[in-house]
Motif scaffolding. Structure first.
Motif, short mmCIF file in Angstrom:
data_model
loop_
_atom_site.label_atom_id
_atom_site.label_comp_id
_atom_site.label_asym_id
_atom_site.label_seq_id
_atom_site.Cartn_x
_atom_site.Cartn_y
_atom_site.Cartn_z
N PRO A 5 -28.78 -34.48 8.85
CA PRO A 5 -27.44 -34.21 9.56
C PRO A 5 -27.59 -33.44 10.82
O PRO A 5 -27.04 -33.30 11.62
CB PRO A 5 -26.50 -33.93 8.51
N GLU A 6 -28.45 -32.28 10.69
CA GLU A 6 -28.63 -31.27 11.81
C GLU A 6 -29.55 -32.03 12.91
O GLU A 6 -29.44 -31.23 13.96
CB GLU A 6 -29.64 -30.15 10.97
N ARG A 7 -30.26 -33.06 12.78
CA ARG A 7 -31.06 -33.55 13.84
C ARG A 7 -30.24 -34.64 14.75
O ARG A 7 -29.65 -35.55 14.08
CB ARG A 7 -32.45 -34.22 13.21
N LYS A 8 -30.27 -34.47 15.84
CA LYS A 8 -29.57 -35.38 16.83
C LYS A 8 -30.51 -36.83 16.61
O LYS A 8 -31.71 -36.65 16.45
CB LYS A 8 -29.54 -35.11 18.27
N PRO A 9 -29.88 -38.03 16.78
CA PRO A 9 -30.59 -39.18 16.74
C PRO A 9 -31.89 -39.34 17.88
O PRO A 9 -32.85 -39.92 17.52
CB PRO A 9 -29.50 -40.23 16.86
N LYS A 10 -31.76 -38.68 18.70
CA LYS A 10 -32.73 -38.94 19.85
C LYS A 10 -33.86 -37.95 19.59
O LYS A 10 -34.74 -37.67 20.62
CB LYS A 10 -32.20 -38.65 21.47
N THR A 11 -34.00 -37.07 18.78
CA THR A 11 -34.86 -36.28 18.36
C THR A 11 -35.96 -36.83 17.22
O THR A 11 -36.72 -35.94 16.67
CB THR A 11 -34.61 -34.76 17.84
N ALA A 15 -38.45 -40.48 20.49
CA ALA A 15 -37.71 -39.83 21.43
C ALA A 15 -38.28 -39.64 22.64
O ALA A 15 -39.39 -39.28 22.58
CB ALA A 15 -37.02 -38.72 21.08
N PRO A 16 -37.81 -39.67 23.79
CA PRO A 16 -38.52 -39.37 25.19
C PRO A 16 -38.75 -37.56 24.99
O PRO A 16 -38.05 -36.90 24.43
CB PRO A 16 -37.56 -39.27 26.13
N VAL A 17 -39.98 -37.34 25.64
CA VAL A 17 -40.46 -35.76 25.40
C VAL A 17 -40.65 -35.36 26.70
O VAL A 17 -40.69 -36.13 27.63
CB VAL A 17 -41.77 -35.76 24.65
N ALA A 61 -38.72 -33.06 22.20
CA ALA A 61 -37.77 -34.36 22.71
C ALA A 61 -36.86 -33.74 23.51
O ALA A 61 -36.44 -32.52 23.42
CB ALA A 61 -37.04 -34.57 21.33
N VAL A 62 -36.46 -34.44 24.64
CA VAL A 62 -35.80 -34.00 25.73
C VAL A 62 -34.52 -33.49 25.22
O VAL A 62 -33.87 -32.79 25.97
CB VAL A 62 -35.66 -34.84 27.06
N ASP A 63 -33.83 -34.14 24.01
CA ASP A 63 -32.41 -33.87 23.71
C ASP A 63 -32.49 -32.51 22.82
O ASP A 63 -31.66 -32.28 22.26
CB ASP A 63 -32.15 -34.89 23.12
N CYS A 64 -33.62 -32.09 22.33
CA CYS A 64 -33.83 -31.00 21.69
C CYS A 64 -32.96 -29.61 22.09
O CYS A 64 -33.21 -29.29 23.25
CB CYS A 64 -35.24 -30.53 21.09
#
Length: 74
Positions: A5-11, A15-17, A61-64
């Protein structure tokens, strides 16, 4: 592997890095400690030499959220 639950789907691993270069040493010569990012699975680090300076290059991950804070300079 499923997302927590803490991790966004794009991570996730696919995921793009992006990367950011950070100082490897404090001004007094003490090496900084490197800790793995708890917010993205593709995180890894490498030591690089850029123009004679030793740096730590962190890949996230760019969304991190940690990566976003690093590139925003916070």
């Amino acid at each position: 592997m499923t997302d927590t639950p803490e991790r966004k789907p794009k991570t996730t691993l696919d995921a793009p890095v992006g990367s950011v270069d950070l100082a490897a040493f404090a001004d007094d010569g003490t090496a900084y400690e490197i800790f793995a990012c708890h917010y993205c699975l593709p995180w890894h680090a490498e030591v690089v030499v850029v123009e004679g300076e030793i740096l730590v290059r962190e890949w996230h991950a760019v969304d991190c959220q940690d990566f976003q804070e690093l590139i925003d300079g916070d």
